[in-house]
Design a protein around this motif. Structure first.
Motif, PDB file in Angstrom:
ATOM      1  N   GLN A  33     -36.373  46.416  -1.823  1.00  0.00           N
ATOM      2  CA  GLN A  33     -37.744  46.741  -1.618  1.00  0.00           C
ATOM      3  C   GLN A  33     -38.216  48.341  -1.498  1.00  0.00           C
ATOM      4  O   GLN A  33     -39.085  48.976  -1.719  1.00  0.00           O
ATOM      5  CB  GLN A  33     -38.194  46.298  -0.231  1.00  0.00           C
ATOM      6  N   ARG A  34     -37.015  49.348  -1.397  1.00  0.00           N
ATOM      7  CA  ARG A  34     -37.205  50.523  -1.238  1.00  0.00           C
ATOM      8  C   ARG A  34     -36.278  51.399  -2.382  1.00  0.00           C
ATOM      9  O   ARG A  34     -36.836  52.589  -2.273  1.00  0.00           O
ATOM     10  CB  ARG A  34     -36.682  50.986   0.131  1.00  0.00           C
ATOM     11  N   ASN A  39     -38.343  54.643  -3.753  1.00  0.00           N
ATOM     12  CA  ASN A  39     -39.539  54.729  -4.391  1.00  0.00           C
ATOM     13  C   ASN A  39     -40.460  55.406  -3.266  1.00  0.00           C
ATOM     14  O   ASN A  39     -40.265  55.899  -2.177  1.00  0.00           O
ATOM     15  CB  ASN A  39     -39.906  53.055  -4.554  1.00  0.00           C
ATOM     16  N   PHE A  40     -41.736  55.379  -3.604  1.00  0.00           N
ATOM     17  CA  PHE A  40     -42.738  56.161  -2.934  1.00  0.00           C
ATOM     18  C   PHE A  40     -43.143  55.553  -1.495  1.00  0.00           C
ATOM     19  O   PHE A  40     -43.219  56.225  -0.661  1.00  0.00           O
ATOM     20  CB  PHE A  40     -44.166  56.092  -3.788  1.00  0.00           C
ATOM     21  N   SER A  41     -43.260  54.087  -1.547  1.00  0.00           N
ATOM     22  CA  SER A  41     -43.258  53.594  -0.214  1.00  0.00           C
ATOM     23  C   SER A  41     -42.225  54.029   0.966  1.00  0.00           C
ATOM     24  O   SER A  41     -42.463  54.145   1.924  1.00  0.00           O
ATOM     25  CB  SER A  41     -43.331  52.159  -0.163  1.00  0.00           C
ATOM     26  N   ALA A  42     -41.002  54.137   0.357  1.00  0.00           N
ATOM     27  CA  ALA A  42     -39.920  54.416   1.044  1.00  0.00           C
ATOM     28  C   ALA A  42     -40.145  55.771   1.736  1.00  0.00           C
ATOM     29  O   ALA A  42     -39.855  56.100   2.966  1.00  0.00           O
ATOM     30  CB  ALA A  42     -38.423  54.393   0.370  1.00  0.00           C
ATOM     31  N   ARG A  43     -40.428  56.692   0.731  1.00  0.00           N
ATOM     32  CA  ARG A  43     -40.707  58.226   1.411  1.00  0.00           C
ATOM     33  C   ARG A  43     -41.719  58.212   2.162  1.00  0.00           C
ATOM     34  O   ARG A  43     -41.529  59.290   3.009  1.00  0.00           O
ATOM     35  CB  ARG A  43     -40.806  59.072   0.006  1.00  0.00           C
ATOM     36  N   ALA A  44     -42.679  57.523   2.066  1.00  0.00           N
ATOM     37  CA  ALA A  44     -43.751  57.536   2.972  1.00  0.00           C
ATOM     38  C   ALA A  44     -43.614  57.221   4.376  1.00  0.00           C
ATOM     39  O   ALA A  44     -44.085  57.608   5.289  1.00  0.00           O
ATOM     40  CB  ALA A  44     -44.986  56.842   2.486  1.00  0.00           C
ATOM     41  N   GLU A  45     -42.432  56.365   4.517  1.00  0.00           N
ATOM     42  CA  GLU A  45     -42.021  55.631   5.778  1.00  0.00           C
ATOM     43  C   GLU A  45     -40.758  56.589   6.276  1.00  0.00           C
ATOM     44  O   GLU A  45     -40.113  56.188   7.445  1.00  0.00           O
ATOM     45  CB  GLU A  45     -41.642  54.075   5.519  1.00  0.00           C
TER      46      GLU A  45
END
Length: 337
Positions: free
Chosen positions: A265-266, A315-321
């Motif tokens: 997912q990440r 990915n972008f979602s991982a960096r956001a979290e």
């Protein structure tokens, strides 16, 4: 009468053991010689020696002033290698690295081209702030790093052996820089993050480097010794359990084949086969440096960060979290414990 193969194999094993013990002594001398000049960076020194013993290239990431350049200069002295340095800048051209042909006229009036070697023709090449040069110039190093030769005007020129590139990057100042493409990052065996020294080491740096008698390094090995050591690393036996651990770890980092949710997912892209090859060589080299006759799963875990951190991306979602590559690698390694 059939030859006694067991006696021959025993003799080979004893000879290999003697070579490993001799190499271990030489490496201890090299570590001590480097430690006289570089303070508080023993982990960085060991990982650098692992890369050189494995026959690979090294990417050093750290802020200015952490002795990255000094480390390369010291390695050249301790290992007896011809070292050169390139300061990468936006206007640096490929010919500035590889060399170029010049037209010469003899006393008889005959004209001919002569190739003038660039700084890449060295045994130890320091590419300082490699991400400041344009992709066109960065690509000039690709062939030399992988093939150990360069091609200029259709002619092949072999590089001296051993040949190693130690590149540096500043992780803070990214304005006006060009990120290294994944294909070039993959050519670096290890990525070593150079941190600040502890208080005791920094105190020693303050005192020793500003005194009247600044310590100097002394030669402990020769280039021929390093080439022999690289051949010995490839002869070191590696257990099936370690091979299985390497394969499990590398494949777990690929979103397409991983059974870890955080990877699927990440992670945007995972390590390729070069990561497995790097583990096989680096684990052996680390075992020899520590005086052991075979690598263990602990070597795989210890090298997971330097080998995988530049071969994976979240990915972008991982960096956001706030999830980093290091976080993912730690979860991957936890399964090997």
């Amino acid at each position: 009468m059939a030859p006694d193969t067991s006696t021959a194999s025993d003799a080979d094993a004893l000879a290999a053991l003697a070579d490993i013990e001799r190499l271990g002594g030489q490496l201890r001398q090299a570590r001590a010689a480097i430690g006289k000049v570089i303070y508080g960076q023993q982990a960085v020194i060991d990982q650098t020696l692992v890369a050189l013993l494995s026959g690979g290239h090294l990417l050093l990431i750290g802020v200015p002033g952490l002795a990255k350049t000094k480390l390369v200069e010291t390695l050249g002295i301790v290992l007896g290698m011809e070292s050169k340095r390139i300061q990468f800048t936006p206007d640096l051209m490929p010919a500035d690295i590889l060399g170029s042909e010049v037209l010469e006229e003899s006393d008889m009036g005959n004209r001919s081209f002569r190739f003038i070697q660039g700084p890449v023709f060295a045994q130890l090449l320091m590419a300082d702030e490699i991400n400041r040069a344009s992709p066109r110039t960065q690509s000039a190093l690709l062939q030399s790093m992988q093939e150990k030769h360069v091609t200029v005007a259709g002619k092949r020129y072999d590089l001296p052996g051993p040949f190693h590139v130690l590149a540096t990057q500043n992780p803070l100042e990214q304005e006006g820089t060009y990120p290294l493409p994944e294909a070039q990052l993959d050519r670096f065996l290890l990525q070593v993050d150079v941190g600040y020294p502890d208080e005791a080491a920094e105190r020693e740096i303050m005192i020793q480097t500003t005194s009247a008698n600044v310590p100097v390094a002394t030669q402990a090995l020769t280039p021929a010794d390093l080439i022999a050591a690289q051949a010995l690393v490839r002869r070191l036996p590696i257990g099936q359990s370690v091979v299985d651990a390497i394969l499990k770890l590398v494949r777990a980092g690929r979103p397409e084949s991983s059974d870890l949710d955080v990877v699927r997912q990440r992670v945007a892209w995972g390590p390729g086969p070069r990561a497995s090859q790097a583990f096989m060589l680096a684990a052996r080299a680390r075992a020899i440096i520590q005086g052991r006759l075979a690598p263990s799963i602990d070597d795989v875990v210890a090298l997971a960060g330097p080998i995988l951190r530049h071969r994976m991306a979240v990915n972008f979602s991982a960096r956001a979290e706030g999830i980093t590559v290091e976080t993912v690698i730690a979860q991957m390694c936890a399964r090997l414990a």
